[in-house]
Structures are given as C-alpha cells and as structure tokens.
Write an enzyme that holds these catalytic residues in place. Structure first.
Site, short mmCIF file in Angstrom:
data_model
loop_
_atom_site.label_atom_id
_atom_site.label_comp_id
_atom_site.label_asym_id
_atom_site.label_seq_id
_atom_site.Cartn_x
_atom_site.Cartn_y
_atom_site.Cartn_z
N GLY A 209 22.71 -17.14 -37.85
CA GLY A 209 23.49 -16.05 -38.40
C GLY A 209 24.18 -15.27 -37.29
O GLY A 209 24.34 -15.78 -36.18
N TRP B 14 24.80 -23.87 -33.18
CA TRP B 14 26.27 -23.93 -33.26
C TRP B 14 26.74 -22.57 -32.77
O TRP B 14 26.52 -21.56 -33.42
CB TRP B 14 26.69 -24.17 -34.71
CG TRP B 14 28.15 -24.38 -34.93
CD1 TRP B 14 28.85 -25.52 -34.66
CD2 TRP B 14 29.09 -23.47 -35.49
NE1 TRP B 14 30.16 -25.35 -35.03
CE2 TRP B 14 30.34 -24.11 -35.55
CE3 TRP B 14 29.00 -22.16 -35.97
CZ2 TRP B 14 31.48 -23.50 -36.04
CZ3 TRP B 14 30.14 -21.55 -36.47
CH2 TRP B 14 31.37 -22.23 -36.50
#
Ligand code: G6P
Length: 609
Positions: free
Chosen positions: A101, A74
């Site tokens: 992250g 993503w």
C-alpha cells in the site's frame, strides 16, 4: 502493490514463505525479502531483483526459525534496491514490518521521527511504520501497531514481527488485502488465496480496519479501536493445480487455452433455458431494471476495454444511456451521477485502487453498484450491492486474457437480462443471444486451433517496431485490447484507432513496412473498414485482417493475411476475435525473448492510484 506472506507453525518458515512469494510475484517483483525470529533475534535477508535473487541470498546465508514474514515488492516510494526491499526494521532491529500500500503522510511522519532521533535506512514510506511501532511499544505489540497505524493515512496491509514477542505475528489492514490461512498446527497469512492453497483451504478474510494477532494457538481478530471480531473460516473450493502452469510454457499461454472452459464456467447455471437468464448475485430485480436511468461503467486497463464493449451491449440491448470512464479519471470530472443510476465496476482482481475509488464515488453520488469481478471476496465484490462473478479462476499472468473474455461474456449476459427485463429486446432476439452465448466455448476452442498459423505470422512479424490496430464499432475497443496486449508484453510500439480517425493524423505514420491489424468482425461496418484498409495498403502497410466467417469474403481481397474466426452474433464477435490477438501478442513476445508472464514495469493488480 506488493505481495505479503506470513508463517507461524512447526515447519521451517523460510521455504513456506518463499513458495508463497513465488505465487504472489504477480503483485510485484522488483525486490523481495524475508525475516524470521532466530535465537531470540530478528534475522532478515533481502535483495533487489526477482525472487530468484532472494533465493540465492538465502542459499548463501541460510535462515532457520518457524515463524517469519516475507514480501515481494512493486516499488512506489524509493527505487528497487536492497535497502528499499522489505522487511524494514526499527532503530534497534527488534521490530520488522512488511507493507502493501502507500502511507500518504509518510514524509511528515518521517520528518518528525528524524527530529526525535530515529535513523532511517531506506527511502520507503513503509519504514516510518517500524519506527512508529518502536516508539509506541510498551510490552504489547498489537497495541503498539494499533497506535502506529492511527497516525498513518493511506492504504496498508501491514504485517509485523518482533523479537520481544517472538511467538506472534501482528497484521493490520486498511484497503490492501490480507487473508489468514488455518493449517494443521500452523497459521499462514497472504495477500491472496492461491498463495495459501498448498497449505490449507480454510481461510479468513481480514476486513478493512481490522487487526489480526497470529499465535501458535490460533488467530484473534479485532476491529481497530474496537472489540474482538468473531469470524468463521470459509472453505475455498479452488483447485490448487489451477494456480500452476499445467504444462504450458507460461501462465499466459495456459490462461489463453483455458478460455473455452472459463467461458463455460461464466455461463454455468446462468442460462437455464433459451428464454431465461439467471444472474446469481445480482439482486437488481426487473422493476429496478425498468427504472434505471443511466449506467456508468468504470474500469482500468483490459477491464476498461471490456467496459467499452459493455457500453454498446447495454445501449443496443437494454437501451440505457451508458457512459464508460477510466477508474483513474471518473472522480475528477464531477460526474453527474444521480439516484436511479447503476454503476458497473469491471475488474479482474477487485482490488484496483482507481476502480475501487470510482465505484465508491458513484455510490456516494447515489448510484447502485454492480461489480463484474473475478476474485471472490475481493474488496470490490464486498462493497457492491450486486456481484456478477466472472468465474475465470485465478489469473496469474500480468497480461490479462481469460479475465477479459469472461468479462465480455458476463457483460453480454447482463445486457441481455436488462434488455429482457426492460422489454427492449424481443423474445426471439433474447433466445438468439442466449444460443450465441452458449456456443462461445466450442467456438473459442475452434479459434485456438488457429495457433499454428498465428505462430507463423508472429515469426514473420517479430522484428516489427510499430503497429496500428484499427476497427469500427465493437471492433474499435477490440483494437484497443489487441494493441495493449501487443505492447505490454512484446514491447512493440502500438496504437489503436477508430478506423475512421486514421485520416485525421495517424495516416502520416503509415509507411512501407508498418504493420496494421484491421479488425473487421461487424457486417454492418465492414465496407467502411475496407476503405480504411485500402488507405493503409496504398501506403505500403502490411495488413493483417481479423474477420468472422461472415465478413471474411469482404475483407480477404484487401489484406496480406487473414485470420478468420467462426461466424457469431456480431455483438459477441469480440469474444472470439480477441483470441488471435492474444496469441499474436504472446508469440511475438516469446520470439522476442521477453518475460511473458512478468513484463517490465507492470504488475497484475495495481492497488495504488
Ligand atoms: C493491471 C493489469 C491489467 C488489468 C488492470 C486492471 O494493469 O496488468 O491486466 O487489466 O490492472 O486490473 P483489474 O484487476 O481491475 O481488472
């Protein structure tokens, strides 16, 4: 964001990785990739687009190897493309990394690495880690990873594979989740537990600041910059089939239909009699409950809408001043949290970065933290003093349904328990609420039988482009949730309004054909809501009403269509009234041909700020 998978064992790695990534796609699905060690070298396949694109690439140019890593992305830095898909390699293509992250200082690191002659192939923050490991490598991959992450700030679950140490996967975690699965002659690694369930039920949660080395002989965990960590695996009791669609067309529909059972699970063992609420995991005793000066609830998205309902419940039942904040806003207004306050963080995943940050802020300011959370062992659950698990089971669809209903039930139990401890609700009212809670699963089941009528309604409304949801009191946060459901999967522009606010602006947008969904479940407010319904009706809106059996007679004459849920205590009405709104959003999205379970631009668990 992103989903991570790793495998080392005796089987071909790629099918295991692809299966795991399929289960992790809810964490992001704009590109995907895998890497294996093949004939002493690293081989990578990656592709922009959904996982199915990567599957095609792997079919065209197959990979072999019994050790590998995989990633579903993503995007945060760099648009979704083949180049920006993970894994990312160092200059010599001896090391590959996957990452969930954000590396906050990646720009300065990248400049330094470029100045030292490194060549970058992507726009991602992640790629700096591959080059830092390349520089730090002196024959010990784990040591090189440790040195690399010491230079990086931000959040990461980082997984590394190297051709120089071909029987090893090194993983390190700061903030983003990482779970090791111990199988038969194989070790797996994933961002969450359901991805591991087809292979094993024995898992080890890697904690913040820990590094794990996976080899064919087992897993060794150590603290970064510290010594080895001895941690026994825990046995997961979830049913693997619970993570599958179970015959429904979409996970969302399955999860909507699971709600009666999920509610039952939420309350199981917690309502032992009509006089008693026993909240396992909540150590806050009656004395502390009496001393509470204030409650702050923090949450994001759907959980925020549950929190808004929770505020009314806490204020009405426990008579504690309660404020609700979005996780992403709480820190920025220097909240006046003091000791003696309770911070309730509501989250399905327990990994939402903004909610975690808000809960940490509240704790730092002296509040005691209570997590209302679904995922067992999630970061939020581990950081809070008290944990009230919602027990909804794995929720896969991005659009949250059963997590929301169980959050409402959990908050209702919490507010009742606190009210009882503080002596702010009389015993007969406690009993009535407990009975009301117990009745929810059967009544939710009855609401599901309204689905054929809601399908007919969705068919009629499917070409709608603008909708407004209105309500007063508890019907206002319910309106917000109904509106969010509709917009996030059907892409119909939708707004929620406190019904009384319509006249201050939005009424200007109400023209013939506009759809207004009027929530009217609160007997004390229904007359006033009816006035607002008349205002929109007079301007040609098509009005859909949602009422309980108690309020239906008042609302019915003023709406074009009425959905009626069973009679219920008004404080619990949002639990039942949310279901038709979920079904309406689902069927609108389906009829409009959208990807219901994976709406565009969204992700299930937002682990970046
Ligand atoms: C994402 C999801 C929402 C969810 C929100 C908060 O936006 O799509 O469904 O409500 O995150 O997630 P949490 O896991 O903290 O409840």
């Amino acid at each position: 964001m992103c989903g991570i998978m790793g495998y080392i064992g005796e089987r071909a790695a790629v099918p295991v990785l692809l299966d795991g990534l399929r289960r992790l796609e809810y964490r992001g699905y704009d590109s995907a990739g895998v890497a294996v060690v093949e004939d002493g070298a690293i081989a990578v396949r990656k592709s922009a687009g959904k996982l199915s694109q990567l599957v095609k690439v792997v079919e065209q140019i197959p990979l072999s190897g019994d050790i590998g890593i995989g990633h579903t992305r993503w995007a945060t830095h760099g648009h979704p493309s083949d180049e920006n898909a993970h894994p990312h390699a160092d200059c010599r293509e001896r090391v590959v990394v996957i990452h969930n992250g954000i590396i906050e200082n990646f720009l300065s690191l990248k400049e330094e690495l470029l100045a030292r002659g490194h060549r970058f192939r992507s726009d991602t923050d992640t790629e700096v880690l591959a080059h830092l490991i390349e520089e730090a490598y002196r024959g010990d991959l784990a040591a090189a990873v440790e040195q690399a992450v010491a230079q990086a700030s931000g959040a990461y679950a980082l997984v590394v594979l190297s051709a120089d140490e071909p029987d090893k996967i090194v993983a390190v975690r700061r903030i983003s989740p990482l779970i090791v699965g111990l199988g038969q002659n194989e070790i797996l690694l994933a961002s969450d537990i359901p991805a591991l369930l087809p292979h094993t039920r024995d898992v080890i949660v890697i904690e913040d600041g820990e590094l794990a080395v996976l080899t064919r002989g087992g897993v060794a965990i150590s603290r970064i910059g510290g010594g080895p960590v001895d941690r026994l695996p825990m046995r997961v009791t979830w049913d693997a089939a619970a993570a599958e669609k179970g015959g429904f067309a979409h996970f969302m529909l399955k999860e909507i239909h699971e709600q009666p059972r999920a509610l039952q699970e939420t309350m199981m063992g917690r309502l032992p009699s009509d006089e008693e609420i026993a909240l396992d995991g909540v150590a806050l005793g009656p004395e502390s409950a009496r001393r509470l000066s204030k409650v702050w609830i923090v949450a994001c998205g759907t959980a925020y809408h549950a929190a808004l309902v929770g505020r009314t419940l806490l204020e009405q039942l426990a008579r504690i001043p309660t404020e609700v904040d979005l996780g992403s806003e709480f820190r920025y207004r220097s909240p006046l949290v003091s000791g003696g306050a309770l911070a309730v963080a509501v989250s399905q995943s327990g990994e939402t970065a903004d909610t975690l940050a808000a809960a940490r802020e509240a704790r730092a300011r002296g509040a005691r933290a209570l997590a209302v959370v679904n995922v067992v062992g999630s970061t939020l659950a581990r950081e809070a003093e008290d944990v009230l698990y919602t027990r909804a089971g794995p929720e896969i669809a991005v659009c949250s349904t059963k997590a929301y209903l169980t959050q409402l039930a959990a908050l209702a139990m919490l507010a009742t328990a606190l009210g009882q401890a503080r002596g702010t609700i009389a015993p007969p009212r406690v009993s009535a609420l407990i009975q009301g809670l117990r009745a929810l699963p059967a009544k939710a089941q009855a609401v599901l039988s309204l689905e054929p009528a809601i399908i007919a309604l969705a068919e009629r409304l499917q070409r709608t482009e603008d909708a407004f949801f209105i309500g007063r009191g508890l019907d206002y946060p319910l309106a917000m949730e109904g509106s969010l459901k509709l917009k996030e999967i059907s892409y119909v522009h939708s707004e929620a309004l406190a019904a009384g606010e319509l006249k201050h602006g939005t009424l200007a947008l109400v023209v013939p054909g506009v759809v207004v969904v009027a929530l009217g479940t609160q007997p004390a407010l229904i007359e006033k809501t009816v006035s607002n319904v008349q205002q929109v009706g007079a301007r040609g809106a098509e009005v859909v009403g949602v009422a309980t059996e108690s309020t239906a007679p008042v609302l019915a004459p003023h709406v074009d269509e009425l959905i009626t849920v069973p009679a219920i205590d008004p404080l619990l009405a949002p639990v039942l009234a949310a279901i038709p709104l979920q079904l309406l959003a689902y069927h609108m999205a389906r009829l409009r041909g959208h990807d219901v379970d994976q709406p565009r631009n969204l992700a299930k668990s937002v682990t970046v700020e």
